[in-house]
Design an enzyme around this catalytic site. Structure first.
Site, PDB file in Angstrom:
ATOM      1  N   ASP A   1     -10.222 -24.914   8.430  1.00 31.43           N
ATOM      2  CA  ASP A   1     -10.503 -23.018   8.860  1.00 31.43           C
ATOM      3  C   ASP A   1     -10.113 -22.313  10.585  1.00 31.43           C
ATOM      4  O   ASP A   1     -10.544 -23.530  11.493  1.00 31.43           O
ATOM      5  CB  ASP A   1     -11.067 -22.169   8.113  1.00 31.43           C
ATOM      6  CG  ASP A   1     -12.830 -22.665   8.516  1.00 31.43           C
ATOM      7  OD1 ASP A   1     -13.378 -22.613   9.313  1.00 31.43           O
ATOM      8  OD2 ASP A   1     -13.439 -22.231   7.263  1.00 31.43           O
ATOM      9  N   TYR A   2     -10.166 -21.061   9.957  1.00 30.30           N
ATOM     10  CA  TYR A   2      -9.982 -20.838  11.470  1.00 30.30           C
ATOM     11  C   TYR A   2     -11.333 -20.774  12.398  1.00 30.30           C
ATOM     12  O   TYR A   2     -10.966 -21.255  13.513  1.00 30.30           O
ATOM     13  CB  TYR A   2      -9.490 -19.205  11.307  1.00 30.30           C
ATOM     14  CG  TYR A   2      -9.197 -18.155  12.929  1.00 30.30           C
ATOM     15  CD1 TYR A   2      -8.259 -18.447  13.402  1.00 30.30           C
ATOM     16  CD2 TYR A   2     -10.289 -17.787  13.313  1.00 30.30           C
ATOM     17  CE1 TYR A   2      -7.806 -17.866  14.347  1.00 30.30           C
ATOM     18  CE2 TYR A   2      -9.823 -16.793  13.973  1.00 30.30           C
ATOM     19  CZ  TYR A   2      -9.098 -16.869  15.282  1.00 30.30           C
ATOM     20  OH  TYR A   2      -8.596 -15.826  16.340  1.00 30.30           O
TER      21      TYR A   2
END
Length: 237
Positions: A105-106
């Protein structure tokens, strides 16, 4: 004849599950006709298959990359919000259809594999194969033994219990616990949600290994090609 999703994977257009999504979204045409049925078969020798209007064909030579994904970028080709993607770190590569093997994820950094070998992507991401992924995790607060035991046995996230995992407390200092966590699933934001389930907030998350394949000395944003031995190891999984 060959299943369309398997054919798209052999072309490096996506993993098989990713190919199913492309088909469902109406982005795939066979001989000029949009195909949305997942069970469709094609004849690779005679049928013309396109994705978003671009003709695809089986990849003659596969490429296998390890990238140290920095935090602050996403694991997609492009982003509607204009955020940086992992492909911004691969601009000097001229390799078609490189697909991430799973996602980070980011706000997560670390080891990310990319390849145009659709069959390997499918094998490594299929839940039944339970490929181990290892992370270094930092969380706010202490991690007493009973919370560690909960994580090891499995916790409920998104209404479903996680598999058993390996969790080791490495250090507690200045209000932060540092741990090594190994899981065999790949659910969305799984490690963060596991710690939320035991009332701890993840403040740092880094994937350091997939199976026995380790990140090693790569710098953030750097990549390297996998060795023949590493490729053979991944295929053996």
């Amino acid at each position: 004849m060959e299943r369309l999703n398997k054919f798209l994977a052999s072309c490096g257009a996506a993993s098989r599950r990713g190919a199913d999504k492309l088909i469902e979204e109406g982005r795939v045409r066979v001989n000029g006709k949009v195909v949305t049925e997942l069970g469709t078969s094609v004849n690779p020798a005679n049928d013309s298959v396109t994705v978003d209007g671009v003709k695809v064909k089986p990849v003659s030579e596969h490429t296998y990359i390890m990238l140290y994904k920095p935090k602050g970028c996403i694991t997609t080709v492009s982003d509607e919000l204009g955020r940086k993607t992992v492909y911004d770190y691969l601009t000097d590569l001229n390799v078609p259809h490189l697909v991430p093997v799973g996602r980070l994820d980011y706000d997560t950094e670390g080891l990310l594999l990319l390849t145009n070998d659709g069959d390997l992507t499918f094998a490594l991401t299929h839940p039944s194969h339970e490929v181990e992924k290892t992370y270094i995790v930092k969380v706010n607060g202490e991690m007493p033994e009973h919370k560690l035991a909960q994580l090891r046995k499995g916790v409920i996230i998104d209404g479903e219990k996680t598999n058993r995992s390996r969790v080791k407390l490495l250090e507690y200092k200045d209000g932060i616990s540092r741990l090594r966590v190994t899981i065999t699933e790949g659910r969305n934001r799984q490690v963060r949600k596991m710690f939320e389930a035991v009332e701890r907030e993840v403040v740092f998350l880094k994937r350091i290994a997939v199976g026995e394949l380790r990140l090693g000395g790569l710098a953030r944003g750097a990549y390297r090609y996998l060795t023949d031995g590493e490729i053979a190891y991944l295929k053996s999984l």
